[in-house]
Design a protein around this motif. Sequence first.
Motif, short mmCIF file in Angstrom:
data_model
loop_
_atom_site.label_atom_id
_atom_site.label_comp_id
_atom_site.label_asym_id
_atom_site.label_seq_id
_atom_site.Cartn_x
_atom_site.Cartn_y
_atom_site.Cartn_z
N UNK A 253 0.83 -1.21 0.00
CA UNK A 253 0.00 0.00 0.00
C UNK A 253 0.86 1.26 0.00
N UNK A 254 2.12 1.11 -0.36
CA UNK A 254 2.91 2.34 -0.50
C UNK A 254 2.33 3.11 -1.68
N UNK A 255 2.46 4.42 -1.64
CA UNK A 255 1.78 5.31 -2.57
C UNK A 255 2.04 5.03 -4.02
N UNK A 256 1.43 5.77 -4.94
CA UNK A 256 0.49 6.85 -4.66
C UNK A 256 -0.90 6.34 -4.25
N UNK A 257 -1.67 7.23 -3.67
CA UNK A 257 -3.02 6.89 -3.24
C UNK A 257 -3.95 7.00 -4.45
N UNK A 258 -4.52 5.88 -4.86
CA UNK A 258 -5.40 5.89 -6.03
C UNK A 258 -6.86 6.16 -5.66
N UNK A 260 -8.39 8.97 -4.37
CA UNK A 260 -8.99 10.22 -4.88
C UNK A 260 -9.37 10.14 -6.35
N UNK B 251 -4.96 17.41 -5.14
CA UNK B 251 -5.03 16.28 -4.23
C UNK B 251 -3.62 15.81 -3.93
N UNK B 253 -1.66 12.91 -3.51
CA UNK B 253 -1.81 11.46 -3.74
C UNK B 253 -0.59 10.69 -3.29
N UNK B 254 0.24 11.30 -2.46
CA UNK B 254 1.34 10.52 -1.91
C UNK B 254 0.72 9.46 -1.00
N UNK B 255 1.39 8.33 -0.85
CA UNK B 255 0.84 7.16 -0.20
C UNK B 255 0.35 7.40 1.21
N UNK B 256 -0.19 6.40 1.87
CA UNK B 256 -0.41 5.05 1.35
C UNK B 256 -1.59 4.98 0.38
N UNK B 257 -1.62 3.92 -0.39
CA UNK B 257 -2.70 3.71 -1.34
C UNK B 257 -3.90 3.11 -0.60
#
Lengths: 334, 334
Positions: A253-258, A260, B251, B253-257
């Motif tokens: 779950x390391x980024x990026x955050x999908x 959003x 936004x 979007x840096x982690x965590x995902x």
Amino acid sequence: MKQVVLAQRPNGPAKLDNFRVEEGAMPEPGAGEVLIEVSHLSLDPYMRGRMDDVKSYAPSVALGEKMTGQGVGHVLASRADGIKEGDLVTGITGWASHAVLPGEGVRKLDTRLPATTALGVLGMPGFTAWAAMKTIGAPQSGETLAVAAATGPVGSMVGQIAKRAGLRTIAIAGGEEKCTLAKDTFGFDAALDHRAHDVKTLRAALSEAAQDGIDIYFENVGGKVLQAALPLMNTHGRIPLIGTIAWYSGVDTSGPDHLPALWRATLVKRLRIQGLIVFDHWDLFPEFLEEMTGPVAQGDIAYIEDITEGLENAPSAFLSLLNGGNTGKAIVAI
Amino acid sequence: MKQVVLAQRPNGPAKLDNFRVEEGAMPEPGAGEVLIEVSHLSLDPYMRGRMDDVKSYAPSVALGEKMTGQGVGHVLASRADGIKEGDLVTGITGWASHAVLPGEGVRKLDTRLPATTALGVLGMPGFTAWAAMKTIGAPQSGETLAVAAATGPVGSMVGQIAKRAGLRTIAIAGGEEKCTLAKDTFGFDAALDHRAHDVKTLRAALSEAAQDGIDIYFENVGGKVLQAALPLMNTHGRIPLIGTIAWYSGVDTSGPDHLPALWRATLVKRLRIQGLIVFDHWDLFPEFLEEMTGPVAQGDIAYIEDITEGLENAPSAFLSLLNGGNTGKAIVAI
């Protein structure tokens, strides 16, 4: 009798060491119960989830307990009304050569079809595909559908249901051989090998195959395929979600955050994303059998079974299933 | 006439410099058109999206073009059938003192109610709340609903619709004053101040307020509130998604995902997540007016309007809206 139990919980991907084969005394049916000699056992991706000690829609398998699963076989002895010795039945036998189940926990099978169909094309995987397409997918003629694990027992049924409803169907599968199978045996209009792509090139290939965008992305994997498909969804697209196998065995779950981007796409395109667990829909099972038994019996619905011999080989066959190494419905002949 | 145009696209949060007030010649209605003297203009969060040059469900506002928006006012001159000088109407006038619209683009208003209700409680925000609850939320008596921006025009209507349907209602709002308003004016059973919390403590507070879990999380913000609410969703929970205001202005979007966890929750809890844009549902608008005009006229549905005087103050009022600095439906009196 023999059975396979959970020896240790996996720490990351499941391994052979997580399982242990045990021998035991033959169980005896109590009042209202039946004893089944299991001839075939179903292996399914959901079993991986049961190996973890995590709250889910069904309880985990306890350490030292028999692995759960559906089997078919003949009744050796019955103390349940309406079921007699010799009947061919299916039920949650677990990974075992013999099992005692309550009479209401077993279903008698149509003996005109191979018993193994009750584990695959006319069993839980086929019904999962059908129920998710019926209650969430809502296919409309002229639309486009994409599904991963497309030669698997769920994906292949999804594709065939969509094709019969007049959709353009796109398979995503692992390896060229499976891609050929998807087109030649299961009638997909196009097939993409996810192993030959990263997210970006998979998206480009998918975009090429789905010139009019994707109306139904049938989700059974998550991961890279989801990332590739999401931006191609059409307005009012549907995402029935029945599995996330790419994310079963420990998730990075390391980024990026999908999240959003997903949220924005869901709003802008008015997507409908909905999880389905087939256990909620058993009331539809008779309708499914009514609708699909004929086409299966007549050969209008193709299916492939991948049968491993011997209960002691169930763990390795299961690991192969999780790694995409098998082709067709994974079944163990006991 | 005066109008507010988009002077520059925002780079991150919107600023006053992004807007410019212009004066121009009075427009004249052509055949089939009407000239409206705008008395009130609606400010809504969706306008922020239109300022970006990003593909969305509606075209962006072009640079130098009038900001889009709904207004109400009297007809000064009409060349459209069925509409005459002096009629009170509403339409997409944009941010302007006067506007020419095609006759089919305006709707005559019930003059027994304040004209501004057509912009809020009986306009797009109220209808958004109603349509999303009707087509996705599907509230059942005894369930629990949570909504953020709970004193806003959508959130306050969502809470009141849910309360009337027999649900326990939980408000999430910014600041103690809004929390009091949520409970005292809009009848929420509980109210939480998201400014006093990070994700973790907000989740704890929400868990305390929603002892039986959350059946409907009405999504109009995204961000921290979503992260707090998601793990509390009940099986078969619904998430109508009508806005992601926390994620409008750039936004991180840096982690965590968070996508794998969302996917897993959606499957395990069989969640239904669905985006709604009210423009798709105008066919339901007559039913909405039929159902809600009475309760609004009788004072059974509370609403608050936050009226700013002067078109030239529209940009600052809009920025205040985006920052949560206003209370009630943001309206500009021209």
